[in-house]
Structure formats: C-alpha cells, structure tokens
Design a protein around this motif. Structure first.
Motif, PDB file in Angstrom:
ATOM      1  N   SER A 178      25.761  65.051 -34.836  1.00 14.82           N
ATOM      2  CA  SER A 178      26.203  63.654 -35.041  1.00 14.82           C
ATOM      3  C   SER A 178      26.454  63.502 -36.814  1.00 14.82           C
ATOM      4  N   PRO A 179      27.210  62.498 -36.993  1.00 16.16           N
ATOM      5  CA  PRO A 179      27.603  62.364 -38.468  1.00 16.16           C
ATOM      6  C   PRO A 179      26.213  62.136 -39.264  1.00 16.16           C
ATOM      7  N   LEU A 180      25.171  61.347 -38.875  1.00 15.33           N
ATOM      8  CA  LEU A 180      24.115  61.093 -39.838  1.00 15.33           C
ATOM      9  C   LEU A 180      23.263  62.455 -39.912  1.00 15.33           C
ATOM     10  N   LEU A 181      22.968  63.265 -38.768  1.00 17.44           N
ATOM     11  CA  LEU A 181      22.182  64.656 -38.909  1.00 17.44           C
ATOM     12  C   LEU A 181      22.894  65.347 -39.690  1.00 17.44           C
ATOM     13  N   LYS A 182      24.227  65.657 -39.757  1.00 23.34           N
ATOM     14  CA  LYS A 182      24.923  66.476 -40.508  1.00 23.34           C
ATOM     15  C   LYS A 182      24.805  66.263 -42.058  1.00 23.34           C
ATOM     16  N   ALA A 183      24.920  64.983 -42.224  1.00 22.64           N
ATOM     17  CA  ALA A 183      24.805  64.213 -43.591  1.00 22.64           C
ATOM     18  C   ALA A 183      23.373  64.735 -44.517  1.00 22.64           C
ATOM     19  N   VAL A 184      22.174  64.346 -43.484  1.00 18.87           N
ATOM     20  CA  VAL A 184      20.984  64.483 -44.147  1.00 18.87           C
ATOM     21  C   VAL A 184      20.701  66.028 -44.456  1.00 18.87           C
ATOM     22  N   ASP A 185      21.056  66.789 -43.618  1.00 13.11           N
ATOM     23  CA  ASP A 185      21.200  68.420 -43.911  1.00 13.11           C
ATOM     24  C   ASP A 185      21.910  68.547 -45.212  1.00 13.11           C
ATOM     25  N   ARG A 186      23.052  68.203 -45.091  1.00 12.10           N
ATOM     26  CA  ARG A 186      23.952  68.428 -46.586  1.00 12.10           C
ATOM     27  C   ARG A 186      23.459  67.821 -47.771  1.00 12.10           C
ATOM     28  N   LEU A 187      22.786  66.725 -47.799  1.00 14.27           N
ATOM     29  CA  LEU A 187      22.418  65.854 -48.715  1.00 14.27           C
ATOM     30  C   LEU A 187      21.075  66.765 -49.168  1.00 14.27           C
ATOM     31  N   LEU A 188      20.057  67.217 -48.334  1.00 10.09           N
ATOM     32  CA  LEU A 188      18.950  67.842 -48.771  1.00 10.09           C
ATOM     33  C   LEU A 188      19.245  69.109 -49.533  1.00 10.09           C
TER      34      LEU A 188
END
Length: 292
Positions: A178-188
């Motif tokens: 999902s876009p959000l889970l992909k995003a939080v991993d990338r941000l971390l």
C-alpha cells in the motif's frame, strides 16, 4: 532462546516502519518462535533445522527490512556472522551442533525456505501472523495444521486450504505494498541515511527503540523531522504516482511467488496460480513521497 541475539529480536518490529501506522506490531522474535514451533511440529527429530529456525533472522537490522535494502545491508550475511559468535557457538556446541552446520543449512533450500518455488515454513508463519494482526485471518491457525504436511520441498495441503493460503498471501501483500506502508519504510531508511551521513554511526545491531531515540536526537535536522513525522504526524506524508524532482522516490517492491503444493503436486501452472501471480505483480508500483 535466552541468548542476547534471540532476545534482541523481541525489540525489532517484524513489519518494519509499518508498525508505526498499522495494527501489525508483532516482533521478529514472535515470528521466529512461530517458525521454530512449526519446524518442531513437522520435524521433531531434525535438531539442525530446529536450531536454524531459531537463528534464521538474528541478522536483521532495527525495523527489519525497512532500512536494510535501501542502505545496502544484507541480513543473511549478518546472520552468519552472528551464528559464528562465541555466544552462539558455545550454545550450539552444548546441543551437539556446529555453527557451520547451521549456516550451511540456511544457505540452501530446505523446508524453512521451501524448494523449487514451494511455500516454506518461514513465510507460512509470516502470512498467517500478519493476517491475524490485520484482522484478516478467517479460521483457526491450529485447525489449519491438521490440513498441512511438510516435506523437504515445503508445504503441501488440499485444494481448499491452498486457496485460503493464497488469499492470505494476497491480503498481506496488499497491505505491504500500500502507498502508506511503502512510504513509511522509505522515509525511515532516508532518515537513517541522513543520520549516518552526519555522524557515521553503525546502526546494524541496535534495537528499534535505540534507533528511534538516536534519530530524534540526530545532528541531521531532516532526519529528526522524518522520525517525528513517522511517530506523531503521519498524516503529513503525501504519496503520489505523479513524479517530480522534489520528493523521495519509492521503487517497486518484491513479491513472494512461492506456492503450496496441492496433495504433493505443484500448482504453479494452474490458472489459479497465474491469476494469483498477476494480482501480486499489479501491486508493484513506484511512488513519490513528500512531507507537508
């Protein structure tokens, strides 16, 4: 199970940075014990495999896969290094096992990984455990065991249970991609990268809480802003499939293609398997992330 390497896994989120924004908050240790329990159930006399099940994930970084791929770490290599530590070698020796035996077993196909594109015990536990935490698990995992067998190739079951497992795999992937889970991993991973650029810390053996505290106090203000957003203001994260030069790029993620056997026979050429694979591949998308 009382070694520092196993106990550390209690403090690593199995779902990576997704644990910040989803209900999937179980630890890497809980998954490890699940894999060990499955191994003990199907192979009670295979001590090397049971030891490998306990040790297969000890090389994970904080937040598991979230920062490993982006920062170029290989948790399999770290796992081998830790298995060769004095602490683990001493414990294995007491059980009549050698560290080289376990490393060799982890480096080849086995019931843990599955062989010849067959679902293994490691991922079976992940999909069941993740689905349970997501509230998507219909039925009892204990009842499931009575429908399963496991050979050197991996999991075999009946057609109805195989369909149920494929549904679990798809639902888990829908969340992971999902876009959000992909995003939080990338941000971390970006926060860790910025912090390392500023101070050069090695974060590989930290636990999640240590890494979080380190980033909150990082000399990199950008790293501080990212971890603060992940912890307290995830609504500021914007994900788009329209690309510019202003945001972070999220690459297509991996999908898991291994399948259970049906009564010992491969289902990889079936229409059901082809449809399942198509659905998984459709989830592989690229995004751009910005923080408002």
């Amino acid at each position: 199970m009382q070694s520092s390497y196993l106990r550390r896994l209690k403090h690593l989120a199995h779902y990576g940075a997704g644990s910040f924004v989803s209900s999937v908050t179980h630890s890497r240790l809980e998954h490890t014990l699940g894999v060990w329990k499955l191994t003990a159930h199907f192979f009670p006399d295979w001590n090397e495999l049971r030891a490998a099940a306990l040790l297969h994930d000890i090389g994970h970084l904080p937040f598991s896969h979230a920062i490993e791929r982006t920062l170029g770490y290989n948790h399999h290599e770290l796992t081998e290094t830790y298995i060769q530590s004095d602490e683990i070698q001493t414990l294995l020796h007491k059980a009549g096992l050698a560290s080289d035996q376990i490393c060799d077993l982890l480096n080849k196909q086995s019931p843990l990984t599955g062989a010849n594109d067959v679902l293994g015990l490691d991922h079976l536990d992940s999909f069941i455990r993740d689905s349970y935490m997501l509230g998507e698990l219909n039925g009892s995992s204990f009842d499931l065991l009575s429908t399963l067998s496991c050979t050197d190739e991996g999991i075999s079951t009946d057609a109805q249970t195989a369909e149920w497992i494929l549904d679990l795999i798809l639902k888990d992937h829908q969340m992971m991609h999902s876009p959000l889970l992909k995003a939080v991993d990338r941000l971390l991973s970006e926060a860790v990268r910025l912090h390392q650029l500023s101070v050069g810390d090695d974060v590989s053996f930290l636990i999640d809480a240590q890494l979080t505290a380190t980033l909150l106090q990082s000399s990199s203000k950008k790293a501080q802003n990212i971890i603060h957003t992940l912890l307290f203001e995830p609504s500021r994260i914007q994900v788009s499939d329209i690309f510019s030069s202003e945001g972070l790029h999220v690459k297509k993620g991996k999908v898991y293609h291994r399948l259970p056997l049906i009564q010992g026979q491969s289902m990889s050429k079936s229409r059901q398997a082809e449809s399942h694979t198509d659905h998984l591949n459709q989830l592989r998308k690229e995004y751009e992330i910005t923080i408002l």
